[in-house]
Design a protein around this motif. Structure first.
Motif, PDB file in Angstrom:
ATOM      1  N   SER A  41       0.771  -1.099  -0.077  1.00 37.09           N
ATOM      2  CA  SER A  41       0.021   0.117   0.049  1.00 37.09           C
ATOM      3  C   SER A  41       0.879   1.328  -0.003  1.00 37.09           C
ATOM      4  O   SER A  41       1.560   1.205   0.785  1.00 37.09           O
ATOM      5  CB  SER A  41      -0.986   0.105   1.339  1.00 37.09           C
ATOM      6  N   ILE A  42       0.631   2.258  -0.891  1.00 36.58           N
ATOM      7  CA  ILE A  42       1.286   3.500  -1.078  1.00 36.58           C
ATOM      8  C   ILE A  42       0.438   4.516  -0.436  1.00 36.58           C
ATOM      9  O   ILE A  42      -0.734   4.680  -1.151  1.00 36.58           O
ATOM     10  CB  ILE A  42       1.701   3.843  -2.540  1.00 36.58           C
ATOM     11  N   ALA A  43       0.711   5.127   0.554  1.00 37.42           N
ATOM     12  CA  ALA A  43      -0.178   6.088   1.390  1.00 37.42           C
ATOM     13  C   ALA A  43       0.467   7.497   0.920  1.00 37.42           C
ATOM     14  O   ALA A  43       1.635   7.778   1.104  1.00 37.42           O
ATOM     15  CB  ALA A  43      -0.034   6.090   2.738  1.00 37.42           C
ATOM     16  N   THR A  44      -0.173   8.623   0.214  1.00 39.16           N
ATOM     17  CA  THR A  44       0.294   9.675  -0.305  1.00 39.16           C
ATOM     18  C   THR A  44      -0.747  10.657  -0.364  1.00 39.16           C
ATOM     19  O   THR A  44      -1.852  10.668   0.002  1.00 39.16           O
ATOM     20  CB  THR A  44       0.704   9.347  -1.925  1.00 39.16           C
ATOM     21  N   GLY A  45      -0.653  11.956  -0.961  1.00 37.34           N
ATOM     22  CA  GLY A  45      -1.357  12.853  -1.017  1.00 37.34           C
ATOM     23  C   GLY A  45      -1.308  14.194  -0.275  1.00 37.34           C
ATOM     24  O   GLY A  45      -2.072  15.098  -0.692  1.00 37.34           O
ATOM     25  N   GLY A  46      -0.680  14.031   0.917  1.00 43.64           N
ATOM     26  CA  GLY A  46      -0.436  15.170   1.802  1.00 43.64           C
ATOM     27  C   GLY A  46      -1.042  15.022   3.320  1.00 43.64           C
ATOM     28  O   GLY A  46      -0.623  15.503   4.297  1.00 43.64           O
ATOM     29  N   ALA A  47      -1.792  13.808   3.387  1.00 45.78           N
ATOM     30  CA  ALA A  47      -2.492  13.460   4.658  1.00 45.78           C
ATOM     31  C   ALA A  47      -1.382  12.752   5.508  1.00 45.78           C
ATOM     32  O   ALA A  47      -0.292  12.125   5.096  1.00 45.78           O
ATOM     33  CB  ALA A  47      -3.642  12.904   4.539  1.00 45.78           C
ATOM     34  N   THR A  48      -1.400  12.517   6.722  1.00 42.43           N
ATOM     35  CA  THR A  48      -0.602  11.749   7.367  1.00 42.43           C
ATOM     36  C   THR A  48      -1.348  10.410   7.809  1.00 42.43           C
ATOM     37  O   THR A  48      -2.422  10.173   8.282  1.00 42.43           O
ATOM     38  CB  THR A  48      -0.348  12.284   8.792  1.00 42.43           C
ATOM     39  N   PHE A  49      -0.453   8.915   7.723  1.00 39.82           N
ATOM     40  CA  PHE A  49      -0.942   7.814   7.660  1.00 39.82           C
ATOM     41  C   PHE A  49      -0.403   7.290   8.956  1.00 39.82           C
ATOM     42  O   PHE A  49       0.667   6.318   8.627  1.00 39.82           O
ATOM     43  CB  PHE A  49      -1.062   7.203   6.564  1.00 39.82           C
ATOM     44  N   ASN A  50      -0.856   7.197   9.901  1.00 39.36           N
ATOM     45  CA  ASN A  50      -0.151   6.541  11.357  1.00 39.36           C
ATOM     46  C   ASN A  50      -0.730   4.930  11.521  1.00 39.36           C
ATOM     47  O   ASN A  50      -1.849   4.848  11.377  1.00 39.36           O
ATOM     48  CB  ASN A  50      -0.584   7.169  12.476  1.00 39.36           C
ATOM     49  N   SER A  51       0.078   4.491  11.361  1.00 37.75           N
ATOM     50  CA  SER A  51       0.013   2.740  11.675  1.00 37.75           C
ATOM     51  C   SER A  51       0.806   2.331  12.436  1.00 37.75           C
ATOM     52  O   SER A  51       1.489   1.216  12.167  1.00 37.75           O
ATOM     53  CB  SER A  51      -0.078   2.187  10.380  1.00 37.75           C
ATOM     54  N   TYR A  52       0.984   2.682  13.630  1.00 38.25           N
ATOM     55  CA  TYR A  52       2.054   2.380  14.746  1.00 38.25           C
ATOM     56  C   TYR A  52       1.930   0.891  14.855  1.00 38.25           C
ATOM     57  O   TYR A  52       0.970   0.326  15.296  1.00 38.25           O
ATOM     58  CB  TYR A  52       1.891   3.140  15.911  1.00 38.25           C
TER      59      TYR A  52
END
Length: 265
Positions: A212-223
């Motif tokens: 999965s590539i998370a992008t666009g400017g948001a923050t994707f926390n998956s600690y």
């Protein structure tokens, strides 16, 4: 409310030549619902059906004209393509109706597919269900908030598969599994997909994320400290929580008066 609704067991087919069929209440049916031609206006109400299909080249539209919004389609078929807009010639989708895949009380017998046709929708939910199968999203839609409902001891699954090499655009992600029932986020095949969000912060818990590539400017926390697992092939997801300051708070007496500069170590 202009239009013709043709009922042929076990299906409901809308054929409205230049007119509109507008809902005046919620509809709950265990039949298939076909939007073949004309306009279906949800009008702020909910259509619950086994399968919703509008996959042809006729002139047709799915809209929600209610000022407050709230129109929703719930599809409950347990396999195949419960929501089908695979062929989009002549199709318009306006005012972003919400979509639920399932109703939190079904037993899936295979993966189910949301064939979006690349259209724009409102909030999208993959509901919890029995059966270790997932929801596949095709067509690179634009969605509101994407929710993967929290599984439980009765309905243990709510996983997502995105089509590889496509971009799924969302306004936010809500995904909180549990220690016993984690939520997978992955591609439908062994290649990467992209989830894009322009702003905001997402914090998922007890999810296994793969390709999965998370992008666009948001923050994707998956600690990982929140129970998440890095399944490999990921970019943009933050699996390592930032370190704490390591400093204990200093409590000062309210009557303490400093005569000179004081340095706390």
């Amino acid at each position: 409310r202009v239009g013709v609704v043709r009922r042929t067991y076990p299906d409901i087919t809308i054929l409205s030549y230049g007119g509109t069929v507008q809902l005046a209440s919620n509809i709950n049916t265990n039949k298939y619902f076909y939007l073949t031609q004309g306009t279906l206006d949800l009008n702020g109400y909910t259509l619950r059906t086994l399968i919703f299909s509008s996959s042809n080249t006729n002139t047709r539209a799915l809209i929600d004209s209610a000022v407050a919004g709230g129109g929703k389609i719930i599809v409950t078929n347990t396999n195949g393509t419960p929501f089908s807009m695979g062929t989009t010639g002549g199709l318009t989708v306006l005012n972003a109706p919400d979509i639920d895949m399932g109703d939190s009380a079904v037993t899936q017998t295979a993966d189910v597919t949301f064939a979006s046709g690349g259209k724009t929708f409102g909030d999208f939910k993959v509901t919890k269900h029995k059966g270790n199968y997932k929801c596949i999203i095709t067509g690179a839609p634009i969605l509101g908030v994407l929710t993967l409902e929290t599984p439980d001891v009765t309905y243990q699954y709510s996983g997502l598969k995105n089509t590889a090499a496509t971009i799924l655009t969302v306004a936010g992600i809500v995904a909180e599994g549990t220690v016993d029932y984690t939520i997978p986020i992955q591609s439908a095949t062994a290649a990467t997909h992209t989830i894009s969000q322009t702003s905001g912060t997402n914090t998922v818990k007890y999810c296994t994320i793969t390709n999965s590539i998370a992008t666009g400017g948001a923050t994707f926390n998956s600690y990982t400290t929140d129970g998440n697992v890095d399944g490999g092939g990921n970019t943009g997801w933050i699996f390592t929580a930032p370190p704490s300051s390591g400093y204990a708070p200093v409590i000062l007496d309210k009557n303490l008066i400093f005569k000179k500069n004081v340095i706390f170590k």
